[in-house]
Design a protein around this motif. Structure first.
Motif, PDB file in Angstrom:
ATOM      1  N   PHE A 123      11.202   7.082   3.717  1.00 20.28           N
ATOM      2  CA  PHE A 123      11.837   7.816   2.636  1.00 20.28           C
ATOM      3  C   PHE A 123      12.785   6.871   1.894  1.00 20.28           C
ATOM      4  CE2 PHE A 123      10.832  10.811   6.031  1.00 20.28           C
ATOM      5  CZ  PHE A 123      10.102  11.780   5.344  1.00 20.28           C
ATOM      6  N   ASP A 124      13.320   7.369   0.794  1.00 18.46           N
ATOM      7  CA  ASP A 124      14.208   6.548  -0.020  1.00 18.46           C
ATOM      8  C   ASP A 124      15.609   6.552   0.592  1.00 18.46           C
ATOM      9  OD1 ASP A 124      15.072   4.951  -2.049  1.00 18.46           O
ATOM     10  OD2 ASP A 124      15.386   6.586  -3.472  1.00 18.46           O
ATOM     11  N   ILE A 125      15.683   5.946   1.776  1.00 20.45           N
ATOM     12  CA  ILE A 125      16.951   5.860   2.503  1.00 20.45           C
ATOM     13  C   ILE A 125      17.482   4.436   2.368  1.00 20.45           C
ATOM     14  CG2 ILE A 125      18.051   6.020   4.763  1.00 20.45           C
ATOM     15  CD1 ILE A 125      15.897   8.054   5.538  1.00 20.45           C
ATOM     16  N   PRO A 126      18.679   4.264   1.849  1.00 19.09           N
ATOM     17  CA  PRO A 126      19.210   2.899   1.660  1.00 19.09           C
ATOM     18  C   PRO A 126      19.175   2.074   2.945  1.00 19.09           C
ATOM     19  CG  PRO A 126      20.638   4.522   0.593  1.00 19.09           C
ATOM     20  CD  PRO A 126      19.629   5.302   1.386  1.00 19.09           C
ATOM     21  N   GLY A 127      18.547   0.898   2.863  1.00 19.00           N
ATOM     22  CA  GLY A 127      18.526  -0.037   3.978  1.00 19.00           C
ATOM     23  C   GLY A 127      17.467   0.220   5.025  1.00 19.00           C
ATOM     24  N   LEU A 128      16.679   1.291   4.880  1.00 24.31           N
ATOM     25  CA  LEU A 128      15.736   1.648   5.942  1.00 24.31           C
ATOM     26  C   LEU A 128      14.679   0.573   6.172  1.00 24.31           C
ATOM     27  CD1 LEU A 128      14.579   3.644   7.991  1.00 24.31           C
ATOM     28  CD2 LEU A 128      13.278   4.688   6.123  1.00 24.31           C
ATOM     29  N   THR A 129      13.931   0.233   5.111  1.00 25.10           N
ATOM     30  CA  THR A 129      12.829  -0.716   5.304  1.00 25.10           C
ATOM     31  C   THR A 129      13.333  -2.128   5.588  1.00 25.10           C
ATOM     32  OG1 THR A 129      12.662  -1.103   2.912  1.00 25.10           O
ATOM     33  CG2 THR A 129      11.270   0.624   3.860  1.00 25.10           C
ATOM     34  N   GLU A 130      14.576  -2.419   5.199  1.00 26.48           N
ATOM     35  CA  GLU A 130      15.115  -3.762   5.440  1.00 26.48           C
ATOM     36  C   GLU A 130      15.632  -3.938   6.867  1.00 26.48           C
ATOM     37  OE1 GLU A 130      15.139  -2.872   1.174  1.00 26.48           O
ATOM     38  OE2 GLU A 130      16.025  -1.835   2.893  1.00 26.48           O
ATOM     39  N   HIS A 131      16.032  -2.841   7.511  1.00 29.67           N
ATOM     40  CA  HIS A 131      16.704  -2.982   8.799  1.00 29.67           C
ATOM     41  C   HIS A 131      16.034  -2.248   9.956  1.00 29.67           C
ATOM     42  CE1 HIS A 131      19.925  -4.969   6.665  1.00 29.67           C
ATOM     43  NE2 HIS A 131      20.103  -3.929   5.880  1.00 29.67           N
ATOM     44  N   ALA A 132      15.033  -1.417   9.677  1.00 29.55           N
ATOM     45  CA  ALA A 132      14.403  -0.644  10.750  1.00 29.55           C
ATOM     46  C   ALA A 132      13.164  -1.345  11.282  1.00 29.55           C
ATOM     47  CB  ALA A 132      14.028   0.753  10.253  1.00 29.55           C
TER      48      ALA A 132
END
Length: 459
Positions: free
Chosen positions: A121-130
């Motif tokens: 989802f459009d959650i800040p930082g999700l794809t960069e840190h998860a």
């Protein structure tokens, strides 16, 4: 001299659906009947349900990667790459090979089984840190990462850093998330005994999900049983909660809590492969709308199945019901699609897909499990026997069965050495780096590519 051209059957994806389809085509068609081609980046079928056990070190990666070339009878041509677009009108599939070369593959019949990707989802930082738990590389990487957090915490003299490195957050209360949290918690619980400087009470696991129940498909009783098992192990389960934002050293929950952590594992569901969007066809909840025979209405020679297709679930008898994206459906759909491709070749009637769900199994590691085979609710060792028995029997090759059984026995007897393999020695990788969801073409780029016009290599 007349040249007879054999029909070209192109299968996209080597998951449960695609591999079952290819195997059946090979058994039922002679080499003179048709040419079969498979598009897949890896020449193996991944047994996805056992990925959490790879991440926790119970199984080795090779044990659940079933080689497609092991059979001496294997004759399907493999294109090592991924399909990034399909032009249904021209009957051309655009493929990006593992060397980034883009090729056009023509077909007479196409079987679309590209599977799914992690839903974000459009959650800040999700794809960069998860981190994700969808591929073999991700599972191996997560194991290295978790063990490295113990190493770094043990080496640190900063209490705040030590506490942050020993907190772990898993998002997703489905099977993947629950099994991942359970298996990795067992890993850290066993490993911390080898770290005399670390206080085991500092290790905290969080499992969160926006849904009000844990694994609702299991029913209230088994769902509560699973939650009680996790709570007994010290895993904090929070329902009705998700991630508001993610950073490199902390995660903020939607209920306002801020958890200092270096480990965020995202398993909150899947969506159909981005390949489906390149078709310009009707979809149902993001999955390609197909009929009961798994053909694409209005298109000649196009079949779709598995996680990327909204296959009507005739066994439920409910209008609008579609099959869930599970392995047992994908495998059986693969066989029916293969039969339907052969029927289409021979101008025979196609068969609809119908399968009654056999039940669900959830392996929580050790002696803990909850299972619901054929509607019968099981817990503990009986559930564990059913869960592992089901997975073991579903493995496609005898070699894989021996490897998995040996791994289970060895882990039970000798435990784990908690060795890192060095995947993180170069550069860090997160959710966005493993599934290549930005590699697909737009419909316009597919059309330009097929017609030989200048086009961008990627969106």
């Amino acid at each position: 001299m007349d040249t007879v051209t054999r029909p070209r059957i192109l299968v996209v994806g080597a998951g449960f659906a695609g591999v079952e389809c290819v195997r059946r085509l090979e058994r039922k068609l002679s080499p003179l009947d048709a040419d079969v081609t498979l598009v897949t980046p890896f020449a193996y079928q991944l047994y996805l349900p056992l990925l959490p056990q790879v991440a926790s070190g119970v199984l080795t990666p090779q044990s659940i990667a079933l080689s497609l070339r092991r059979s001496r009878k294997y004759r399907t041509r493999i294109i090592p790459g991924g399909a990034i677009g399909v032009d249904l009108k021209s009957k051309v599939c655009v493929v990006r090979t593992i060397t980034d070369k883009i090729v056009n593959e023509r077909y007479d019949y196409i079987v679309l089984a590209p599977g799914s990707v992690t839903r974000t989802f459009d959650i800040p930082g999700l794809t960069e840190h998860a981190f994700g738990m969808k591929t073999l590389a991700e599972a191996a990487y997560v194991r290295d990462h978790v063990i490295s957090q113990l190493d770094l915490a043990d080496a640190s003299d900063d209490p705040a850093e030590r506490a942050a490195r020993l907190q772990f957050v898993v998002v997703g209360g489905g099977y993947a998330g629950t099994e991942t949290a359970a298996c990795l918690q067992r890993l850290t619980h066993a490993a911390v005994k080898r770290y005399p400087r670390l206080d085991p009470k500092l290790i905290r696991w969080h499992l969160i999900d926006i849904a009000p129940k844990l694994m609702p498909e299991l029913g209230d009783k088994l769902g509560r049983s699973a939650q009680e098992i996790l709570a007994r192990r010290g895993i904090e389960v929070s329902l009705g909660v998700s991630i508001d934002k993610a950073g490199p050293e902390e995660v903020t929950f939607t209920d306002g809590r801020v958890v200092p952590t270096h480990t965020l594992i995202w398993t909150a569901g899947v969506v159909a492969s981005p390949l489906i969007a390149t078709l310009g066809a009707e979809t149902v909840r993001g999955r390609l709308a197909v009929d009961a025979e798994m053909t694409l209405p209005g298109q000649d020679g196009v079949f779709a199945l598995g996680d990327s297709a909204a296959v009507p679930d005739l066994a439920k008898g409910q209008e609008g019901a579609i099959c869930p994206p599970t392995a047992q459906h994908a495998m059986r759909q693969g066989r029916v699609v293969a039969d339907n491709v052969i029927a289409a070749l021979r101008n025979q009637p196609l068969s609809p897909y119908k399968h009654k769900d056999l039940g669900l199994v959830v392996d929580l590691g050790g002696k803990d499990a909850v299972s619901k085979p054929l509607g019968i609710e099981l817990r503990g060792l009986p559930a564990q026997a059913v869960a592992r028995g089901y997975h073991w029997s579903a493995l496609r090759t005898n070699v894989a069965k021996v490897r998995v059984a040996t791994n289970w026995l060895l882990n039970a007897v000798a435990g784990d050495d908690f060795v890192r393999t060095g995947f993180q020695a170069r550069k860090p990788a997160r959710l966005k780096d493993f599934e290549y969801t930005d590699s697909y073409l737009t419909q316009e780029q597919v059309r330009a590519r097929v017609e030989g016009q200048p086009a961008l290599e990627s969106p």
